[in-house]
Design a protein around this motif. Structure first.
Motif, PDB file in Angstrom:
ATOM      1  N   VAL A 153       0.862  -1.173   0.000  1.00  4.99           N
ATOM      2  CA  VAL A 153       0.000   0.000   0.000  1.00  4.99           C
ATOM      3  C   VAL A 153       0.901   1.226   0.000  1.00  4.99           C
ATOM      4  O   VAL A 153       1.749   1.381   0.876  1.00  4.99           O
ATOM      5  CB  VAL A 153      -0.939   0.034   1.224  1.00  4.99           C
ATOM      6  N   ILE A 154       0.705   2.057  -0.988  1.00 11.58           N
ATOM      7  CA  ILE A 154       1.504   3.279  -1.143  1.00 11.58           C
ATOM      8  C   ILE A 154       0.569   4.459  -0.914  1.00 11.58           C
ATOM      9  O   ILE A 154      -0.502   4.525  -1.509  1.00 11.58           O
ATOM     10  CB  ILE A 154       2.113   3.353  -2.550  1.00 11.58           C
ATOM     11  N   SER A 155       0.961   5.365  -0.041  1.00  8.98           N
ATOM     12  CA  SER A 155       0.160   6.568   0.176  1.00  8.98           C
ATOM     13  C   SER A 155       0.895   7.760  -0.432  1.00  8.98           C
ATOM     14  O   SER A 155       2.125   7.797  -0.469  1.00  8.98           O
ATOM     15  CB  SER A 155      -0.103   6.800   1.668  1.00  8.98           C
ATOM     16  N   ARG A 156       0.108   8.693  -0.931  1.00  8.59           N
ATOM     17  CA  ARG A 156       0.671   9.914  -1.524  1.00  8.59           C
ATOM     18  C   ARG A 156      -0.200  11.078  -1.104  1.00  8.59           C
ATOM     19  O   ARG A 156      -1.421  10.996  -1.137  1.00  8.59           O
ATOM     20  CB  ARG A 156       0.706   9.806  -3.041  1.00  8.59           C
ATOM     21  N   ALA A 201       5.279  10.496  -1.466  1.00  6.03           N
ATOM     22  CA  ALA A 201       4.801   9.112  -1.421  1.00  6.03           C
ATOM     23  C   ALA A 201       5.582   8.341  -0.365  1.00  6.03           C
ATOM     24  O   ALA A 201       6.759   8.607  -0.126  1.00  6.03           O
ATOM     25  CB  ALA A 201       4.968   8.457  -2.780  1.00  6.03           C
ATOM     26  N   ASP A 220       2.665  15.576  -3.203  1.00  2.00           N
ATOM     27  CA  ASP A 220       3.335  14.542  -3.998  1.00  2.00           C
ATOM     28  C   ASP A 220       4.389  13.762  -3.226  1.00  2.00           C
ATOM     29  O   ASP A 220       5.291  13.188  -3.806  1.00  2.00           O
ATOM     30  CB  ASP A 220       3.942  15.106  -5.279  1.00  2.00           C
ATOM     31  N   TRP A 262      -3.994  10.021  -1.160  1.00  4.60           N
ATOM     32  CA  TRP A 262      -4.369   8.956  -2.079  1.00  4.60           C
ATOM     33  C   TRP A 262      -3.691   7.682  -1.612  1.00  4.60           C
ATOM     34  O   TRP A 262      -2.589   7.719  -1.079  1.00  4.60           O
ATOM     35  CB  TRP A 262      -3.903   9.254  -3.499  1.00  4.60           C
ATOM     36  N   ALA A 263      -4.347   6.573  -1.824  1.00  2.00           N
ATOM     37  CA  ALA A 263      -3.760   5.278  -1.490  1.00  2.00           C
ATOM     38  C   ALA A 263      -3.792   4.408  -2.733  1.00  2.00           C
ATOM     39  O   ALA A 263      -4.796   4.364  -3.450  1.00  2.00           O
ATOM     40  CB  ALA A 263      -4.522   4.615  -0.352  1.00  2.00           C
ATOM     41  N   TYR A 264      -2.690   3.747  -2.996  1.00  2.00           N
ATOM     42  CA  TYR A 264      -2.567   2.836  -4.127  1.00  2.00           C
ATOM     43  C   TYR A 264      -2.344   1.441  -3.559  1.00  2.00           C
ATOM     44  O   TYR A 264      -1.470   1.247  -2.713  1.00  2.00           O
ATOM     45  CB  TYR A 264      -1.386   3.238  -5.019  1.00  2.00           C
ATOM     46  N   PHE A 265      -3.129   0.490  -4.005  1.00  3.06           N
ATOM     47  CA  PHE A 265      -3.053  -0.882  -3.529  1.00  3.06           C
ATOM     48  C   PHE A 265      -2.479  -1.735  -4.642  1.00  3.06           C
ATOM     49  O   PHE A 265      -3.027  -1.768  -5.752  1.00  3.06           O
ATOM     50  CB  PHE A 265      -4.444  -1.390  -3.135  1.00  3.06           C
ATOM     51  N   VAL A 266      -1.380  -2.421  -4.368  1.00  6.22           N
ATOM     52  CA  VAL A 266      -0.700  -3.223  -5.370  1.00  6.22           C
ATOM     53  C   VAL A 266      -0.527  -4.634  -4.833  1.00  6.22           C
ATOM     54  O   VAL A 266      -0.015  -4.816  -3.728  1.00  6.22           O
ATOM     55  CB  VAL A 266       0.699  -2.636  -5.702  1.00  6.22           C
ATOM     56  N   ILE A 295       9.232  -0.940  -5.656  1.00  8.26           N
ATOM     57  CA  ILE A 295       8.477  -0.299  -4.571  1.00  8.26           C
ATOM     58  C   ILE A 295       9.318  -0.257  -3.310  1.00  8.26           C
ATOM     59  O   ILE A 295       9.449   0.780  -2.663  1.00  8.26           O
ATOM     60  CB  ILE A 295       7.149  -1.045  -4.312  1.00  8.26           C
TER      61      ILE A 295
END
Length: 86
Positions: free
Chosen positions: A15-18, A24, A22, A64-68, A81
């Motif tokens: 899980v990456i938050s930004r 991250a 900008d 923002w959260a990115y789920f990978v 990552i």
């Protein structure tokens, strides 16, 4: 906050938050967490062990959260990552 993940394949969750500046960061797994595996069609709550992600009053106004989910910890994306954000 907490969230659930129910992947369509076995793998490893990142899980990456930004924020709106900008910046991250790797929100999950934390450096001391050994197991970030997820199982196909099994919903798993994150963070584990009744924890939660918290935003404090000094947090930027937008996040923002990115789920990978990757198939292997040795996957090139997983390595990038961890190198860039871990």
């Amino acid at each position: 906050f907490r969230f659930g993940v129910k992947p369509e394949t076995d793998g490893y969750l990142y899980v990456i938050s930004r924020n709106n500046l900008d910046k991250a960061q790797l929100a999950y797994p934390k450096p001391n967490q050994v197991d970030n595996s997820v199982k196909k069609n099994i919903e798993t709550a994150f963070p584990p062990d009744d924890g939660k992600f918290v935003f404090n009053k000094n947090s930027p106004s937008e996040m923002w959260a990115y789920f990978v989910v990757v198939a292997s910890r040795e996957d090139e994306l997983a390595k990038r990552i961890r190198t860039a954000l871990g």
